[in-house]
Design a protein around this motif. Structure first.
Motif, PDB file in Angstrom:
ATOM      1  N   GLU A 293      -3.854   0.184  10.498  1.00 37.01           N
ATOM      2  CA  GLU A 293      -4.153  -0.037   9.090  1.00 37.01           C
ATOM      3  C   GLU A 293      -2.915   0.364   8.290  1.00 37.01           C
ATOM      4  OE1 GLU A 293      -8.344   1.478   8.062  1.00 37.01           O
ATOM      5  OE2 GLU A 293      -7.736   2.646   9.813  1.00 37.01           O
ATOM      6  N   SER A 294      -2.710  -0.285   7.162  1.00 38.10           N
ATOM      7  CA  SER A 294      -1.555   0.019   6.324  1.00 38.10           C
ATOM      8  C   SER A 294      -1.989   0.651   5.010  1.00 38.10           C
ATOM      9  CB  SER A 294      -0.759  -1.260   6.011  1.00 38.10           C
ATOM     10  OG  SER A 294      -0.138  -1.769   7.173  1.00 38.10           O
ATOM     11  N   VAL A 295      -1.262   1.703   4.622  1.00 37.01           N
ATOM     12  CA  VAL A 295      -1.390   2.277   3.283  1.00 37.01           C
ATOM     13  C   VAL A 295      -0.079   1.998   2.572  1.00 37.01           C
ATOM     14  CG1 VAL A 295      -1.651   4.396   1.938  1.00 37.01           C
ATOM     15  CG2 VAL A 295      -3.006   4.072   4.023  1.00 37.01           C
ATOM     16  N   VAL A 296      -0.143   1.257   1.461  1.00 33.57           N
ATOM     17  CA  VAL A 296       1.075   0.824   0.767  1.00 33.57           C
ATOM     18  C   VAL A 296       1.069   1.338  -0.660  1.00 33.57           C
ATOM     19  CG1 VAL A 296       2.418  -1.168  -0.010  1.00 33.57           C
ATOM     20  CG2 VAL A 296       1.236  -1.253   2.197  1.00 33.57           C
ATOM     21  N   TRP A 297       2.227   1.863  -1.073  1.00 37.68           N
ATOM     22  CA  TRP A 297       2.428   2.317  -2.452  1.00 37.68           C
ATOM     23  C   TRP A 297       3.753   1.758  -2.935  1.00 37.68           C
ATOM     24  CZ3 TRP A 297       6.434   5.318  -4.427  1.00 37.68           C
ATOM     25  CH2 TRP A 297       6.248   5.846  -5.715  1.00 37.68           C
ATOM     26  N   GLN A 298       3.739   1.164  -4.122  1.00 33.41           N
ATOM     27  CA  GLN A 298       4.968   0.571  -4.642  1.00 33.41           C
ATOM     28  C   GLN A 298       5.051   0.771  -6.151  1.00 33.41           C
ATOM     29  OE1 GLN A 298       5.657  -3.404  -3.288  1.00 33.41           O
ATOM     30  NE2 GLN A 298       7.614  -3.618  -4.310  1.00 33.41           N
ATOM     31  N   ASP A 299       6.226   1.189  -6.601  1.00 33.43           N
ATOM     32  CA  ASP A 299       6.499   1.351  -8.026  1.00 33.43           C
ATOM     33  C   ASP A 299       7.542   0.309  -8.409  1.00 33.43           C
ATOM     34  OD1 ASP A 299       7.468   2.087 -10.541  1.00 33.43           O
ATOM     35  OD2 ASP A 299       7.045   4.210 -10.198  1.00 33.43           O
ATOM     36  N   TYR A 300       7.107  -0.718  -9.112  1.00 32.62           N
ATOM     37  CA  TYR A 300       8.000  -1.836  -9.417  1.00 32.62           C
ATOM     38  C   TYR A 300       9.072  -1.456 -10.436  1.00 32.62           C
ATOM     39  CZ  TYR A 300       4.755  -4.802  -6.851  1.00 32.62           C
ATOM     40  OH  TYR A 300       4.003  -5.359  -5.853  1.00 32.62           O
ATOM     41  N   GLU A 301       8.774  -0.498 -11.286  1.00 33.41           N
ATOM     42  CA  GLU A 301       9.747  -0.108 -12.313  1.00 33.41           C
ATOM     43  C   GLU A 301      10.936   0.638 -11.709  1.00 33.41           C
ATOM     44  OE1 GLU A 301       8.273   1.874 -15.718  1.00 33.41           O
ATOM     45  OE2 GLU A 301       6.756   0.359 -16.166  1.00 33.41           O
ATOM     46  N   THR A 302      10.645   1.539 -10.761  1.00 35.98           N
ATOM     47  CA  THR A 302      11.720   2.354 -10.173  1.00 35.98           C
ATOM     48  C   THR A 302      12.201   1.806  -8.835  1.00 35.98           C
ATOM     49  OG1 THR A 302      10.109   3.812  -9.097  1.00 35.98           O
ATOM     50  CG2 THR A 302      10.873   4.440 -11.302  1.00 35.98           C
ATOM     51  N   ASN A 303      11.600   0.671  -8.383  1.00 33.20           N
ATOM     52  CA  ASN A 303      11.989   0.059  -7.105  1.00 33.20           C
ATOM     53  C   ASN A 303      11.773   1.009  -5.934  1.00 33.20           C
ATOM     54  OD1 ASN A 303      12.646  -2.548  -6.486  1.00 33.20           O
ATOM     55  ND2 ASN A 303      14.816  -2.133  -6.157  1.00 33.20           N
TER      56      ASN A 303
END
Length: 409
Positions: free
Chosen positions: A345-355
């Motif tokens: 299973e994947s847990v994904v976190w992404q902040d598009y503003e700070t890349n």
């Protein structure tokens, strides 16, 4: 055979791993060797290869790369022969012969010959202006060419290739990177991380072409163009080959030692000849070879104990080695599994503003892999979770936010 107090240790090669072995040897409480003789294939003393990219980019000087000054070797009675590599091993007489014809006896022999840039196996690799990126000599060539020319093609979108590309770009060259896989750093990053890296490097001025392979290098005496598998031609004055490495195992093969892709050793780093050992990128344990310096350092520590204490039970067990990289100032971390499969299973976190990006792979409530881009502070903590295989159920909801949030939970 010499007595225990008069034994001679010969080391073939003097890279970072061989130097670490020397440092661990002289720190051992029991010293069985009256002579330690090192034959270095390079004309330069052992240096920090990891800093070659900084040297290429103009951010470091050659003098800062040297690992130990000459007085350190004199102090520890270590004999160094620079630029005189071993060319033959006579296992019956227990001697080695070097390029200059020097013949040296040994009681114990360590092969630490490292690796070289893998050949592409295509037309034109032998031309002037086609260079690898493995050692100080390569780096000097790249700096010299960058001062006279403006176009470069780097073949390989792994760590070394991207470091070479960024170094040449910082010296004012127009650089195109060719990578046959679908995304950059495909061994360390998942497709999303690779795409983020491509976007960042493109914004800095590199041209990136993935899913692309060269089929020929064109020119008369010097490189003039690269022909791609879609028949495109890219004009260039320089080609850097950074598409993997090949272990330098020919010395061992010629001596009749068991070899596969590299020199086969057991967990005590012994070859098929019990008086000869191999460490670093030139060795292989079971079916695993080693392209990073960290396992080589671990091998050096084990081998120092094995060589100095016959009763030592020290062994090297290949483990999950985390990869911490910095490409053009962008921190990247990966450990364990990087691609999901049917059981994860994947847990994904992404902040598009700070890349910033984080992907964690979980199997049976155990962390099996971590990919971090842009923010790697918690990388080693994730690595510990992967190696210890502890149950992450109580902290799963907070896992992507790192150690601080999990401790608070």
């Amino acid at each position: 055979m010499n007595t225990a107090a008069q034994q001679t240790l010969v080391i073939c090669g003097h890279g970072m791993v061989a130097q670490r072995l020397l440092e661990k040897l002289v720190a051992q409480p029991h010293q069985p060797f009256s002579r330690i003789v090192v034959f270095n294939g390079e004309a330069s003393p052992a240096y920090n290869r990891i800093q070659l990219s900084a040297l290429l980019a103009g951010d470091a000087k050659e003098s800062s790369l040297v690992l130990k000054q000459s007085d350190w070797f004199r102090q520890h009675n270590i004999e160094i022969y620079q630029g005189d590599p071993v060319t033959a091993i006579n296992r019956i007489d227990k001697t080695v012969t070097t390029t200059t014809g020097l013949v040296q006896e040994y009681d114990r022999l360590v092969i630490a010959t490292g690796s070289r840039s893998a050949s592409l196996g295509i037309q034109g690799e032998e031309m002037a202006g086609v260079v690898g990126f493995r050692d100080l000599r390569d780096t000097r060539k790249l700096i010299s060419i960058s001062q006279r020319h403006r176009r470069a093609v780097v073949i390989g979108g792994g760590f070394l290739g991207l470091e070479a590309a960024e170094g040449l770009r910082s010296r004012g060259m127009s650089v195109t990177v060719l990578h046959r896989s679908s995304h950059l750093l495909n061994r360390q990053l998942d497709p999303t991380g690779g795409a983020l890296l491509e976007d960042s490097l493109t914004a800095r001025g590199l041209t990136i072409r993935t899913r692309t392979s060269p089929v020929a290098l064109l020119g008369r005496d010097s490189i003039r163009a690269v022909q791609l598998d879609d028949e495109t031609l890219i004009s260039t004055d320089l080609v850097v080959i950074a598409a993997g490495i090949s272990p330098n195992a020919q010395l061992a093969r010629d001596a009749g030692l068991d070899c596969d892709r590299a020199i086969q050793v057991d967990t005590r780093l012994r070859t098929s000849d019990p008086t000869i050992y191999a460490i670093g990128e030139c060795c292989q344990i079971s079916d695993q070879t080693f392209g990073l310096v960290e396992p080589g350092y671990q091998q050096a520590e084990v081998l120092a104990q094995v060589l100095c204490d016959a009763n030592s039970d020290a062994t090297f067990e290949p483990s999950v080695i985390p990869t911490r990289l910095k490409i053009s100032g962008i921190p990247i971390f990966s450990c364990g599994q990087t691609q999901p499969d049917g059981d994860t299973e994947s847990v994904v976190w992404q902040d598009y503003e700070t890349n910033r990006y984080c992907r964690l792979l979980i199997r049976n409530q155990r962390l099996t892999g971590a990919v971090l881009f842009g923010e790697t502070t918690d990388g080693l903590w994730y690595s510990e979770r992967i190696q210890q295989a502890d149950d992450i159920s109580p902290i799963r909801a907070h896992l992507a936010f790192g150690k601080h949030y999990c401790d608070a939970a």
